[in-house]
Design a protein around this motif. Sequence first.
Motif, PDB file in Angstrom:
ATOM      1  N   ARG A  20      16.086  -7.898  -3.358  1.00  0.00           N
ATOM      2  CA  ARG A  20      15.386  -8.573  -2.253  1.00  0.00           C
ATOM      3  C   ARG A  20      14.771  -7.755  -1.156  1.00  0.00           C
ATOM      4  N   LEU A  21      15.416  -6.592  -0.936  1.00  0.00           N
ATOM      5  CA  LEU A  21      14.859  -5.605  -0.143  1.00  0.00           C
ATOM      6  C   LEU A  21      13.710  -5.031  -0.614  1.00  0.00           C
ATOM      7  N   TYR A  22      13.612  -4.636  -1.795  1.00  0.00           N
ATOM      8  CA  TYR A  22      12.341  -4.204  -2.519  1.00  0.00           C
ATOM      9  C   TYR A  22      11.099  -5.513  -2.448  1.00  0.00           C
ATOM     10  N   ARG A  23      11.586  -6.492  -2.760  1.00  0.00           N
ATOM     11  CA  ARG A  23      10.446  -7.591  -2.748  1.00  0.00           C
ATOM     12  C   ARG A  23      10.134  -7.755  -1.345  1.00  0.00           C
ATOM     13  N   ALA A  24      11.022  -7.792  -0.410  1.00  0.00           N
ATOM     14  CA  ALA A  24      10.457  -8.076   1.068  1.00  0.00           C
ATOM     15  C   ALA A  24       9.546  -6.821   1.550  1.00  0.00           C
ATOM     16  N   VAL A  27       6.129  -7.436   0.201  1.00  0.00           N
ATOM     17  CA  VAL A  27       5.461  -8.885   0.709  1.00  0.00           C
ATOM     18  C   VAL A  27       5.103  -8.466   2.051  1.00  0.00           C
ATOM     19  N   HIS A  28       5.993  -7.913   2.901  1.00  0.00           N
ATOM     20  CA  HIS A  28       5.614  -7.673   4.314  1.00  0.00           C
ATOM     21  C   HIS A  28       5.184  -6.251   4.690  1.00  0.00           C
ATOM     22  N   LEU A  29       5.130  -5.392   4.096  1.00  0.00           N
ATOM     23  CA  LEU A  29       4.709  -4.091   4.475  1.00  0.00           C
ATOM     24  C   LEU A  29       3.592  -3.431   3.610  1.00  0.00           C
ATOM     25  N   LEU A  30       2.789  -2.714   4.455  1.00  0.00           N
ATOM     26  CA  LEU A  30       1.724  -2.093   3.463  1.00  0.00           C
ATOM     27  C   LEU A  30       2.128  -1.142   2.760  1.00  0.00           C
ATOM     28  N   ARG A  31       1.450  -0.936   1.746  1.00  0.00           N
ATOM     29  CA  ARG A  31       1.994   0.439   0.642  1.00  0.00           C
ATOM     30  C   ARG A  31       3.597   0.083   0.250  1.00  0.00           C
ATOM     31  N   GLY A  32       3.905  -1.009   0.046  1.00  0.00           N
ATOM     32  CA  GLY A  32       5.426  -1.233  -0.499  1.00  0.00           C
ATOM     33  C   GLY A  32       5.764  -0.380  -1.498  1.00  0.00           C
ATOM     34  N   ARG A  33       4.874  -0.094  -2.295  1.00  0.00           N
ATOM     35  CA  ARG A  33       5.258   0.809  -3.622  1.00  0.00           C
ATOM     36  C   ARG A  33       5.853   2.214  -3.068  1.00  0.00           C
ATOM     37  N   MET A  34       5.735   2.561  -1.738  1.00  0.00           N
ATOM     38  CA  MET A  34       6.205   3.888  -1.242  1.00  0.00           C
ATOM     39  C   MET A  34       7.982   3.736  -1.294  1.00  0.00           C
ATOM     40  N   ALA A  35       8.311   2.421  -1.318  1.00  0.00           N
ATOM     41  CA  ALA A  35       9.822   2.238  -1.540  1.00  0.00           C
ATOM     42  C   ALA A  35      10.249   2.820  -2.875  1.00  0.00           C
ATOM     43  N   SER A  36      11.472   3.401  -2.850  1.00  0.00           N
ATOM     44  CA  SER A  36      11.852   4.179  -4.244  1.00  0.00           C
ATOM     45  C   SER A  36      12.118   3.335  -5.378  1.00  0.00           C
ATOM     46  N   GLY A  37      12.334   2.127  -5.288  1.00  0.00           N
ATOM     47  CA  GLY A  37      12.527   1.104  -6.468  1.00  0.00           C
ATOM     48  C   GLY A  37      13.906   1.467  -7.406  1.00  0.00           C
ATOM     49  N   HIS A  38      13.830   0.287  -8.350  1.00  0.00           N
ATOM     50  CA  HIS A  38      15.146   0.129  -9.325  1.00  0.00           C
ATOM     51  C   HIS A  38      15.459   1.840  -9.893  1.00  0.00           C
ATOM     52  N   LEU A  39      14.581   2.220 -10.599  1.00  0.00           N
ATOM     53  CA  LEU A  39      14.819   3.452 -11.254  1.00  0.00           C
ATOM     54  C   LEU A  39      15.344   4.810 -10.427  1.00  0.00           C
ATOM     55  N   GLN A  40      14.120   5.026  -9.617  1.00  0.00           N
ATOM     56  CA  GLN A  40      14.354   5.968  -8.823  1.00  0.00           C
ATOM     57  C   GLN A  40      15.828   5.862  -7.909  1.00  0.00           C
TER      58      GLN A  40
END
Length: 208
Positions: A20-24, A27-40
Motif C-alpha cells: 500500500r505504501l508503494y502504491r501510494a 499515486v501521490h508523489l512525483l518520481r514514485g519509482r524512486m522508492a525501493s520496491g519489492h525486490l530491493q
Amino acid sequence: MSIEDYILQHIDPEGDYLYRLYRATNVHLLRGRMASGHLQGRLLKMLVHMIRPKNILEVGTFSGYSAICMAEGLEEGGMVYTFEVNDEMEDFTRPWIEGSAVADRIKFIIGDAVVEAPKLGITFDMAFIDGDKRTYLETYEMALGVVRRGGFILADNTLWDGHVLETPAPADRQTQGIEDFNDFVVRDERVERVILPLRDGLTLIRKR
C-alpha cells in the motif's frame, strides 16, 4: 512473464503495508519509482539480517519504504536513523513511518545528513545512500567518517538507468555525480566494493 515477475513470485512477499505504501508513493508523489520496491526492499531486509547492525544511517528517506524494510531486519534495540533533506516530504512520509509495525526502530529526521548525521555522535554499522546524486561523493565521505571499521555502505542508483555507459557522457549533474562517485570508489583503497546489477544498480562497500 518477465524475469522480474518470476523473481518476485519466488521471494518473500512484500507484505500488505509495504504494498500500500508503494502504491501510494506512485499515486501521490512525483518520481514514485524512486522508492525501493519489492525486490530491493527484501534484499535490504536480508542484508540487515546478515550484517546484524545496531545502528543504520539512511540518507534519502523519500516515502519511507526502504527505512521500513531495513527496520524489519533489525534485532532488538537496533535503530534506523533516516534523513530527508526535502521538508515537503514530511507530511506524506511521517504518517507512513509512524503507522508501520517497526515505527519504534526508525528515527525520521528532516535535514541535511551530511551536516546533521555526524552531530548525532553515533558510530554506525551500516549506511544506505539514496539521496541527491549530485552530492554522492560528499555523502560518501561523511558516511565513511561515521561508519565503523568493517561496516558497510550501500549506494543506490549507481548504474543510473544505463546513463553511465552513454557516449558522450550526459552533462546533467545527476549523471555526472554518479559517474564521479563510481570512478572515485573503484580507486578508494579504504574500501572493498562490488556493484550488483539490481534494479538501477546497488553498490555494496565494506570499510577496511
